[in-house]
Design a protein around this motif. Structure first.
Motif, PDB file in Angstrom:
ATOM      1  N   ILE A 154       0.834  -1.197   0.000  1.00  0.00           N
ATOM      2  CA  ILE A 154       0.000   0.000   0.000  1.00  0.00           C
ATOM      3  C   ILE A 154       0.868   1.245   0.000  1.00  0.00           C
ATOM      4  O   ILE A 154       0.543   2.249  -0.613  1.00  0.00           O
ATOM      5  N   LYS A 158       2.698   2.189  -6.418  1.00  0.00           N
ATOM      6  CA  LYS A 158       1.773   3.207  -6.928  1.00  0.00           C
ATOM      7  C   LYS A 158       0.668   2.590  -7.774  1.00  0.00           C
ATOM      8  O   LYS A 158      -0.471   3.034  -7.733  1.00  0.00           O
ATOM      9  N   ARG A 161      -1.988   1.242  -5.497  1.00  0.00           N
ATOM     10  CA  ARG A 161      -2.797   2.321  -4.915  1.00  0.00           C
ATOM     11  C   ARG A 161      -3.809   2.856  -5.915  1.00  0.00           C
ATOM     12  O   ARG A 161      -4.971   3.090  -5.585  1.00  0.00           O
ATOM     13  N   SER A 162      -3.381   3.052  -7.163  1.00  0.00           N
ATOM     14  CA  SER A 162      -4.320   3.573  -8.156  1.00  0.00           C
ATOM     15  C   SER A 162      -5.402   2.534  -8.464  1.00  0.00           C
ATOM     16  O   SER A 162      -6.559   2.887  -8.681  1.00  0.00           O
ATOM     17  N   MET A 164      -6.587   0.392  -6.299  1.00  0.00           N
ATOM     18  CA  MET A 164      -7.492   0.422  -5.153  1.00  0.00           C
ATOM     19  C   MET A 164      -8.438   1.619  -5.247  1.00  0.00           C
ATOM     20  O   MET A 164      -9.610   1.519  -4.895  1.00  0.00           O
ATOM     21  N   LYS A 165      -7.940   2.742  -5.746  1.00  0.00           N
ATOM     22  CA  LYS A 165      -8.804   3.915  -5.920  1.00  0.00           C
ATOM     23  C   LYS A 165      -9.875   3.633  -6.973  1.00  0.00           C
ATOM     24  O   LYS A 165     -11.031   4.000  -6.802  1.00  0.00           O
ATOM     25  N   ARG A 166      -9.478   2.974  -8.082  1.00  0.00           N
ATOM     26  CA  ARG A 166     -10.445   2.649  -9.123  1.00  0.00           C
ATOM     27  C   ARG A 166     -11.522   1.707  -8.607  1.00  0.00           C
ATOM     28  O   ARG A 166     -12.699   1.875  -8.897  1.00  0.00           O
ATOM     29  N   ALA A 168     -12.522   1.445  -5.502  1.00  0.00           N
ATOM     30  CA  ALA A 168     -13.368   2.209  -4.580  1.00  0.00           C
ATOM     31  C   ALA A 168     -14.337   3.096  -5.351  1.00  0.00           C
ATOM     32  O   ALA A 168     -15.514   3.200  -5.001  1.00  0.00           O
ATOM     33  N   LEU A 169     -13.877   3.728  -6.428  1.00  0.00           N
ATOM     34  CA  LEU A 169     -14.764   4.548  -7.247  1.00  0.00           C
ATOM     35  C   LEU A 169     -15.836   3.691  -7.917  1.00  0.00           C
ATOM     36  O   LEU A 169     -16.993   4.094  -8.011  1.00  0.00           O
ATOM     37  N   GLN A 170     -15.438   2.508  -8.360  1.00  0.00           N
ATOM     38  CA  GLN A 170     -16.395   1.625  -9.006  1.00  0.00           C
ATOM     39  C   GLN A 170     -17.460   1.168  -8.007  1.00  0.00           C
ATOM     40  O   GLN A 170     -18.641   1.096  -8.343  1.00  0.00           O
ATOM     41  N   ASN A 172     -18.484   2.850  -5.407  1.00  0.00           N
ATOM     42  CA  ASN A 172     -19.351   4.006  -5.175  1.00  0.00           C
ATOM     43  C   ASN A 172     -20.307   4.215  -6.341  1.00  0.00           C
ATOM     44  O   ASN A 172     -21.463   4.568  -6.151  1.00  0.00           O
ATOM     45  N   GLN A 178     -22.228   7.993  -6.643  1.00  0.00           N
ATOM     46  CA  GLN A 178     -21.446   8.929  -7.431  1.00  0.00           C
ATOM     47  C   GLN A 178     -22.375  10.018  -7.990  1.00  0.00           C
ATOM     48  O   GLN A 178     -23.412   9.732  -8.554  1.00  0.00           O
TER      49      GLN A 178
END
Length: 185
Positions: A154, A158, A161-162, A164-166, A168-170, A172, A178
């Protein structure tokens, strides 16, 4: 005058045994264990250089060279604790804190001389005993699982991390959380 021990003294045999253990541990250990031994080696070099410049104090005064070495160890082990996927750096940081507490107690002159000696050297000895145990645990994890992560992904990867962000956005987006973006006029 350079401060080095008398290598012909039989009392130095535990140091020889420790050197063999350290060499084996560096060879068989993972990267965090190697960094841990590097931190201890840096402490040793700092103390040898410091005692070659300054006189080695008695235990009734504060040892500034040992205090500096312990501060180096604290910074190194905190960085190792932050990034390594291991438990033993927690013990190393706690032991260095005990050593620093001994130095602070020596400043207030409330600490007896033998207690200061114990506070100054015992935590480093405990770290030296902990590191080979950590190497054995590393080798055990390699044999049982086939792998052993050295660094926390984590904090170091990098791409992970990116990803994991994708994810999390998915999540949401699929939950309807969203917001829709309206173009500004």
């Amino acid at each position: 005058m350079l401060f080095l021990p008398d290598l012909a003294d039989p009392a130095i045999l535990p140091i020889y045994a420790g050197a063999v253990v350290v060499a084996g541990s560096v060879y068989f250990g993972g990267k965090p264990e190697r960094w841990g031994f590097g931190i201890l080696a840096l402490m040793l070099v700092f103390q040898i250089a410091g005692y070659s410049v300054y006189e080695r104090p008695r235990y009734d005064q504060l040892d500034y060279v040992a205090l500096g070495a312990d501060l180096i160890a604290l910074c190194g082990f905190i960085l190792l604790l932050r990034n390594a996927e291991r438990v033993w750096p927690i013990l190393a940081v706690v032991m260095v804190f005990f050593s620093l507490l001994g130095h602070l107690s020596r400043l207030t002159e409330d600490l007896l001389d033998p207690a200061y000696l114990s506070f100054q050297s015992a935590p480093t000895i405990i770290i030296l005993v902990t590191l080979p145990v950590a190497v054995l645990a590393h080798q055990w994890r390699l044999r049982t699982k086939g792998y052993d992560r050295d660094w926390s992904p984590i904090r170091t990867d990098k791409a992970l991390r990116s990803a994991m962000k994708r994810v999390a956005l998915q999540k949401n987006y699929t939950r309807g959380r969203q917001k829709t973006h309206r173009p500004r006029v």
